[in-house]
Every structure is written in structure tokens, then in C-alpha cells.
Scaffold this motif. Sequence first.
Motif, short mmCIF file in Angstrom:
data_model
loop_
_atom_site.label_atom_id
_atom_site.label_comp_id
_atom_site.label_asym_id
_atom_site.label_seq_id
_atom_site.Cartn_x
_atom_site.Cartn_y
_atom_site.Cartn_z
N SER A 1 -11.81 26.03 17.07
CA SER A 1 -12.97 26.90 17.31
C SER A 1 -14.10 26.05 16.64
O SER A 1 -14.14 25.70 15.43
N LYS A 2 -15.36 25.77 17.62
CA LYS A 2 -16.32 25.03 17.24
C LYS A 2 -17.72 25.97 17.24
O LYS A 2 -17.78 26.96 18.16
N ILE A 3 -18.55 25.58 16.47
CA ILE A 3 -20.12 26.41 16.42
C ILE A 3 -20.81 25.04 16.66
O ILE A 3 -20.65 24.22 15.84
N CYS A 4 -21.94 25.21 17.48
CA CYS A 4 -22.53 24.06 17.53
C CYS A 4 -24.18 24.45 17.46
O CYS A 4 -24.70 25.45 18.31
N VAL A 5 -24.89 23.73 16.65
CA VAL A 5 -26.25 23.98 16.44
C VAL A 5 -27.25 23.27 17.18
O VAL A 5 -26.86 21.85 17.20
N ASP B 1 -27.29 29.02 19.16
CA ASP B 1 -25.91 28.37 18.58
C ASP B 1 -24.93 28.51 19.91
O ASP B 1 -24.86 29.52 20.39
N VAL B 2 -23.96 27.74 20.10
CA VAL B 2 -22.85 27.61 21.05
C VAL B 2 -21.62 27.54 20.36
O VAL B 2 -21.62 26.86 19.42
N GLU B 3 -20.74 28.56 20.88
CA GLU B 3 -19.51 28.75 20.27
C GLU B 3 -18.39 28.60 21.51
O GLU B 3 -18.60 29.22 22.36
N PHE B 4 -17.50 27.72 21.18
CA PHE B 4 -16.17 27.65 21.90
C PHE B 4 -15.17 27.29 21.38
O PHE B 4 -15.17 26.79 20.31
N ILE C 1 -20.51 16.14 19.40
CA ILE C 1 -21.59 16.18 20.08
C ILE C 1 -21.46 17.01 21.35
O ILE C 1 -20.63 16.77 22.20
N TYR C 2 -22.08 18.21 21.49
CA TYR C 2 -22.24 19.09 22.67
C TYR C 2 -23.56 19.14 23.40
O TYR C 2 -24.57 19.20 22.94
N ARG C 3 -23.45 18.53 24.53
CA ARG C 3 -24.82 18.15 25.52
C ARG C 3 -24.81 19.02 26.68
O ARG C 3 -23.73 19.08 27.44
N CYS D 1 -21.85 19.94 16.39
CA CYS D 1 -20.89 20.98 16.19
C CYS D 1 -19.75 20.63 14.94
O CYS D 1 -20.01 19.56 14.58
N SER D 2 -19.32 21.83 14.56
CA SER D 2 -18.44 21.82 13.45
C SER D 2 -17.57 22.64 13.68
O SER D 2 -17.53 23.81 14.42
N ASP D 3 -16.20 22.70 13.08
CA ASP D 3 -15.33 23.62 13.10
C ASP D 3 -15.90 24.88 12.52
O ASP D 3 -16.34 24.88 11.28
#
Length: 522
Positions: free
Chosen positions: A392-396, A411-414, A458-460, A519-521
Motif C-alpha cells: 500500500s502506497k501513499i503519494c504526496v 494525496d494519491v493512495e494505491f 515516484i508516481y507521475r 510515495c512511501s509505504d
Amino acid sequence: MMHTFFSMVSFMRYLAALCLFLSPLLVAPALADASDISAASRSVVRVIVYSSAEGQQSIVSIGSGVAVARDKIVTNAHVVEMASVDDSVQIVIVPSDGTQSYRARVSASMPGKDLALLQLTSGALVPASIFAGTPEDGADVFAIGYPASVDVALEQSEADVLRPQQPVKTRGTVSSGRTSKSVESLLHTAPIAPGNSGGPIVDACGRVLGINSFGSVPTDGGAEFYFAISARELSAFLVNRGVTFRSVRGDCRSVAELTRAEAELEASTRAKMEQEARVASELQRSREGKVRSDAEHAVIGERENHLALAGLLLVLSAVAGGAAWQFSERGQRDRFKGATAAGAVLFVMAVGIFAARPSFDEVDDRVRAALTADMPDDAIAEKKTAAAEPRSKICVLQPERSRVTMSDTADVEFTWQPNGCINGRTQYLESGGRWVRSFVPNNDAQISVISYTPETDIYRIERFLPGNDAMQSAREARQLYDVKTCTADQSQLTNIENMNKTIAMQLPPAPNEILLFSCSDR
């Protein structure tokens, strides 16, 4: 010689003067990309007010407007003033693209702020984005609308005016710090004329900074200046009427500048990672060398001990054999048997110890065992499990590495799986260390290329805002491929690859928006 010296001095002074002249140009901000202004133009409409008095339909007012929601338009109150008080007056909305016009009615009007909200009775438009920050003094701005003087110059008929066509764009700069006393306004130099009223003034990223309203009257040959109702007044007007609209922040950086900075950062990050890998590798090799040296010394020592002990036992066996011979000569049979047995046992032990000496082949096994001894079995198992299980990732959002023109920056979560499956339902395709997927929604007029790089977390998101024809072509390309679920089937992965390539053919050279998340866990 003196003449040459003075010539060189003059030449150097000329160069210095030239540098002083060019330096503002060298540090000037990047110009707007034409695709950004074209994208903003998709939200601009022509507003035509018709009167049906005495059975005769005639145009009483023409202005511009900008869509703030799919079914809502903002314009100036003075453009639709007659429609606000007379139900027999009709409003026709002519979009900048497409093949048809729409009807609208006045939903709210605020003459004191020169703002009006129109509600479409049918159809849908592409909403604009409103900039929630403060424009920089001297920043480039663009007025977008339908000046009547252009229609007259081009000899446009009423039928021509009713046909969707691209609005006129004019460029100027903002002069901040000046505003009207009755309404917060934005002073700028982008030329507007009657017919521009109600159209937007946008920044170089295509974000709405205000609604054009009026201009100064030049006297004695002076220049004309123009005023727009500020985005802050516009936002308050919409909020008070319960309208949900796109509001964005962030500096307007050029795509080229952002791409260059990102490439430099990526190269720096990769170089740092490679350096860390080299240091770790050197440390590992150094540790392996020490472990190997220790293992070799241990094996050599053990071999020497085995050889020494085997030699001693052979000597003792020989002594026992000599004693047995002496006892045999003397006829002492019991002692002969004991000495013979002892000699035989000592000989067998010597041979056994010699045979049991460690081989040099054991060095590799001992090195391997020593290197893995520092990592407990549960840590090894955890590492293997983490590499295989979904994470599970949370991206800022990283604002300094992004270009925001229209999107929410939450924030994006996936959930990520190593095979490129996101959230257990969307399959991404690996390409050069990145996992990529293109998206073409049926309702929104945008195309997104989304990627995730596990190595850097990195989520782009790259968003493109093409015109009607390109959007339709992209939707048709998307419908050619059935790629709705995660899969490991090679034919389906090929479908995704072909879909990405086909959609990419419809894209402009550069995206209008770039959102970069770290992103981070969870």
C-alpha cells in the motif's frame, strides 16, 4: 600598437553593454506554450443575447464567457443585463469547438461586481481552472474572447457568429497593486474590445486570473489599459452560489524548464544511487575478502593440525610395531598381541585423521555460511515476502517539481504489486524501469499518461488537453483494446502496449500538466 589597445577596450565595452542589454532577456521567464492557451480556449464561449420584441428576433448584446462547470458559465452582468429582467430575451451559447450551440438562462447576477452566472439548459462544456494565488507583477497574461471589431473586420454574418469558432487571443502583462474601489480588479495590457466582456484573462499556463470587464479611455494619444474582475471576486461569487469549480495553485513553470530540471534531478539521484551501490559493493567485497581470508587461514590451520596428529599417530603406530617385534623375538605372545593391536589401531586412526582433513573446497562454503549468518532466517523470509506481496502506497505532491493547471493536488493512495498491477484491477506496462498506462475518460476532455517508478517511489501524472477531434480519435483508439483487468497473459500485455502507442500518436508534443508525487509505504 596603441590604436589596437584602444580598439580592444572599445570592443570589450561594447560586449559589456550588449550583455547588460541582453541580460533581462536571458533571465526572462519562459513564454507560454501555445497548447496551454489553446487548452484554455476550449472553455471560452461566445454569449449572444437575443430579443424577441414585437415578433422580431434581433441581437441586442454579444459578449464572451468561460465555463466554470460542465453546465455553468460566468460572464459579465452587463452582457446579459436585459436577459436578467426580461423573460422573453434568450441567451445562446456558442462554444469554441464542436458543431452546435446551446441555450442558457441567467442563474444569478451581481451587477455591483459585474458578474453573472449562466445555466445551460442542454449540452456540456469543458470547465476552466481558476488560479487561487496572486499573479506576479509583470507576468504574461492572455485575454481570450470574441471582440466584435474582429467580426466586423472579417465581415462575419449572423450565421457566422452562431457557428463555433476559435476565440481571439491577445497578450499583455499584469500591473499589480492597482484595483477599482468598488470591486477587486486586475489591471493588464492584453488588448480587449467590446465583445471580450465576460471572457477570461489567463496566465501562461491557461489558468483563469479574472473576467475581463472594462477598459480605460485613452486621452491625448495615451495608451489604453484594461481591467478584469479578479479571480478572488469570481471565486467568492461562485462559492456563495454553491458552485463547485476547479481551483488550483502553484507557480506557472514552462514544461521545458520543468522537464530540464527533472532530468537534472533524476541524473543526480541516479548518480547518487549508483555511488551508494558502488560503496556498498566495495564494502561487501572488502568484507567478503576478510571472511575468505579468515576461512582460508582456518582451513590451513585445521589441515596442519590433522597432518600433525596423523603423523604423531603414525610414529606411535611404528613404535607399537617395533615393540610387537621385540615381544615376538622374546616369545612374549600376550605382549606381542597387545602391541600389535595397539599399533593397528593407531595406524587406522592416523589414516582416518589424515583423510578427514578439511579440503580447500570448503573455503567457499564457509564464506557463504558466514555472510548469511548475519541475516536471520526470518529477515530473509521477510525480504522475499515483501518483494512478492502487494504494498500500500501513499503519494504526496511535490509542488516544486510539478506544473498544476487543472487538477486536484490531494494525496494519491494505491496498492502496488511487483507485476505492475495497481489496486488489483489496472495493469501497467513496464518500460525502462517505469510502469506506464494511458487513460482516456469518456466524459472529461483530457488524456492522462500515468507512471510509477518502484526504484525511486515516484508516481507521475502527465495530462494532455487536446481539442475535440484529437479527443475523439483517442477515445476511438482506446476502444480498440480490451484491457480492463490485471493480467500476466502476454497477449493482453501486448494489447496494453499497442493501446499506449496508439493513444500516444494523438498527443501533443508536451503535456499541459505534470503532477509528480513522492510515495512511501503506508
